[in-house]
Scaffold this active site. Structure first.
Site, PDB file in Angstrom:
ATOM      1  N   TYR A   1       0.813  -1.221   0.000  1.00  0.00           N
ATOM      2  CA  TYR A   1       0.000   0.000   0.000  1.00  0.00           C
ATOM      3  C   TYR A   1       0.843   1.266   0.000  1.00  0.00           C
ATOM      4  O   TYR A   1       0.320   2.355  -0.197  1.00  0.00           O
ATOM      5  CB  TYR A   1      -0.933   0.019   1.219  1.00  0.00           C
ATOM      6  CG  TYR A   1      -1.907  -1.127   1.214  1.00  0.00           C
ATOM      7  CD1 TYR A   1      -3.013  -1.118   0.377  1.00  0.00           C
ATOM      8  CD2 TYR A   1      -1.703  -2.234   2.027  1.00  0.00           C
ATOM      9  CE1 TYR A   1      -3.905  -2.179   0.355  1.00  0.00           C
ATOM     10  CE2 TYR A   1      -2.586  -3.300   2.016  1.00  0.00           C
ATOM     11  CZ  TYR A   1      -3.678  -3.266   1.174  1.00  0.00           C
ATOM     12  OH  TYR A   1      -4.553  -4.315   1.155  1.00  0.00           O
TER      13      TYR A   1
ATOM     14  N   HIS B   1      -4.345   5.236  -1.001  1.00  0.00           N
ATOM     15  CA  HIS B   1      -4.922   4.702   0.229  1.00  0.00           C
ATOM     16  C   HIS B   1      -4.088   5.071   1.453  1.00  0.00           C
ATOM     17  O   HIS B   1      -4.562   4.927   2.576  1.00  0.00           O
ATOM     18  CB  HIS B   1      -5.060   3.180   0.142  1.00  0.00           C
ATOM     19  CG  HIS B   1      -5.896   2.747  -1.017  1.00  0.00           C
ATOM     20  ND1 HIS B   1      -7.265   2.874  -1.028  1.00  0.00           N
ATOM     21  CD2 HIS B   1      -5.551   2.233  -2.216  1.00  0.00           C
ATOM     22  CE1 HIS B   1      -7.730   2.436  -2.189  1.00  0.00           C
ATOM     23  NE2 HIS B   1      -6.713   2.042  -2.929  1.00  0.00           N
TER      24      HIS B   1
ATOM     25  N   PHE C   1      -5.999  -2.410   9.472  1.00  0.00           N
ATOM     26  CA  PHE C   1      -6.518  -2.105   8.151  1.00  0.00           C
ATOM     27  C   PHE C   1      -7.792  -1.279   8.278  1.00  0.00           C
ATOM     28  O   PHE C   1      -8.649  -1.548   9.117  1.00  0.00           O
ATOM     29  CB  PHE C   1      -6.775  -3.391   7.360  1.00  0.00           C
ATOM     30  CG  PHE C   1      -5.512  -4.045   6.903  1.00  0.00           C
ATOM     31  CD1 PHE C   1      -4.938  -3.708   5.689  1.00  0.00           C
ATOM     32  CD2 PHE C   1      -4.872  -4.971   7.714  1.00  0.00           C
ATOM     33  CE1 PHE C   1      -3.748  -4.297   5.286  1.00  0.00           C
ATOM     34  CE2 PHE C   1      -3.688  -5.562   7.326  1.00  0.00           C
ATOM     35  CZ  PHE C   1      -3.130  -5.217   6.101  1.00  0.00           C
TER      36      PHE C   1
ATOM     37  N   ASN D   1     -10.517  -0.961   6.531  1.00  0.00           N
ATOM     38  CA  ASN D   1     -11.813  -1.580   6.274  1.00  0.00           C
ATOM     39  C   ASN D   1     -12.190  -2.640   7.293  1.00  0.00           C
ATOM     40  O   ASN D   1     -13.279  -3.189   7.231  1.00  0.00           O
ATOM     41  CB  ASN D   1     -11.869  -2.173   4.873  1.00  0.00           C
ATOM     42  CG  ASN D   1     -11.836  -1.095   3.812  1.00  0.00           C
ATOM     43  OD1 ASN D   1     -12.209   0.051   4.073  1.00  0.00           O
ATOM     44  ND2 ASN D   1     -11.390  -1.433   2.634  1.00  0.00           N
TER      45      ASN D   1
END
Length: 67
Positions: free
Chosen positions: A14, A19, A64, A66
């Site tokens: 990432y 993000h 994370f 999400n």
């Protein structure tokens, strides 16, 4: 005291993506003002210092987004 919490996802896959803009902001502030972001607590990497006259805590959560 100010808290700057840079949101992003941990892991090299990432790094440099949209993000992880929050992580990039925290890393930029840390580099510019001499903060060490190697402390670990509350599932985050963090560092404390001063920006101008203000006490500041910079943090990058290592969970994370999400989840």
């Amino acid at each position: 005291m100010w808290l700057v919490l840079g949101l992003g996802n941990p892991g090299s896959e990432y790094r440099g993506t949209r993000h992880n803009v929050g992580f990039a902001v925290v890393e930029c502030l840390a580099a510019r003002h001499g903060f060490d972001l190697s402390k670990q607590r509350h599932l985050s990497l963090y560092g404390r210092g001063k920006i101008g006259r203000e006490d500041v805590l910079l943090a990058k959560p290592q969970t994370f987004m999400n989840l």
